[in-house]
Design an enzyme around this catalytic site. Structure first.
Site, short mmCIF file in Angstrom:
data_model
loop_
_atom_site.label_atom_id
_atom_site.label_comp_id
_atom_site.label_asym_id
_atom_site.label_seq_id
_atom_site.Cartn_x
_atom_site.Cartn_y
_atom_site.Cartn_z
N ASP A 130 58.28 44.15 122.35
CA ASP A 130 58.30 44.90 121.17
C ASP A 130 59.52 45.78 121.17
OD1 ASP A 130 56.07 43.47 119.67
OD2 ASP A 130 54.77 45.00 120.50
N ASP A 148 56.29 39.78 114.21
CA ASP A 148 55.53 40.20 113.84
C ASP A 148 55.88 40.46 112.20
OD1 ASP A 148 53.86 40.91 116.06
OD2 ASP A 148 55.16 42.76 116.41
#
Length: 178
Positions: A130, A148
């Site tokens: 991330d 995401d």
């Protein structure tokens, strides 16, 4: 009949190419983030409303369930969602003929996002890369990646499309009754 088959094949092609493109984009950006951001200071832009910061997440969204034992994490966050996504893929292919193009794209976004994160989990010992964060002052999102974003965009489209689709059908029915 020939037109239906061609239209169905085009929708399947649209779904598959969109999915592959989105999965590739996610993979490339994660590799760039790992190379350029890992073990480095946070990069802040637009008065700190956008940050680039590399983290490896072993849980689900917002590190939920990151303390699961390794084998449980592998099955619950890796294999079970992979089986679900493979079923989702088959469903989309089988139903593509009757799906609007927008729904096909939304499904491609959700599928690609899910596969993008599961690939990380399976290839990199449960670690999902991330690297993006949004916010104003202390009100911030969790750190996320393009997979995401794809999932969120696909779900948002389905919620809006489903709502508008129902309104359109109701409007059509009321027009018929008038």
């Amino acid at each position: 009949m020939k037109k239906i088959v061609s239209k169905s094949r085009l929708k399947i092609l649209l779904f598959c190419l969109s999915s592959l493109t989105l999965i590739s984009w996610d993979r490339v950006t994660k590799d760039i983030a790992k190379d350029q951001l890992k073990d480095k200071a946070v990069h802040s832009y637009f008065h700190d409303s956008f940050r680039l910061e590399y983290v490896e997440n072993t849980g689900a969204a917002m590190s939920f369930a990151d303390n699961l034992p390794r084998i449980a994490s592998y099955w619950i966050l890796g294999i079970v969602p992979l089986v679900f996504l493979l079923g989702f893929f088959v469903y989309t292919i089988l139903k593509s003929r009757v799906m609007p193009n927008g729904k096909i794209i939304a499904f491609a976004l959700i599928f690609a996002g899910g596969i993008g994160n599961i690939l990380d989990r399976l290839l990199f010992d449960r670690h999902v890369s991330d690297f993006m964060n949004l916010g104003i002052l202390n009100l911030r999102t969790g750190i996320f990646n393009f997979a995401d974003v794809w999932i969120t965009a696909g779900v948002c489209y389905l919620v809006v499309w489903g709502r508008w689709g129902k309104k359109s059908k109701k409007q059509g029915l009321s027009d018929l009754n008038a």
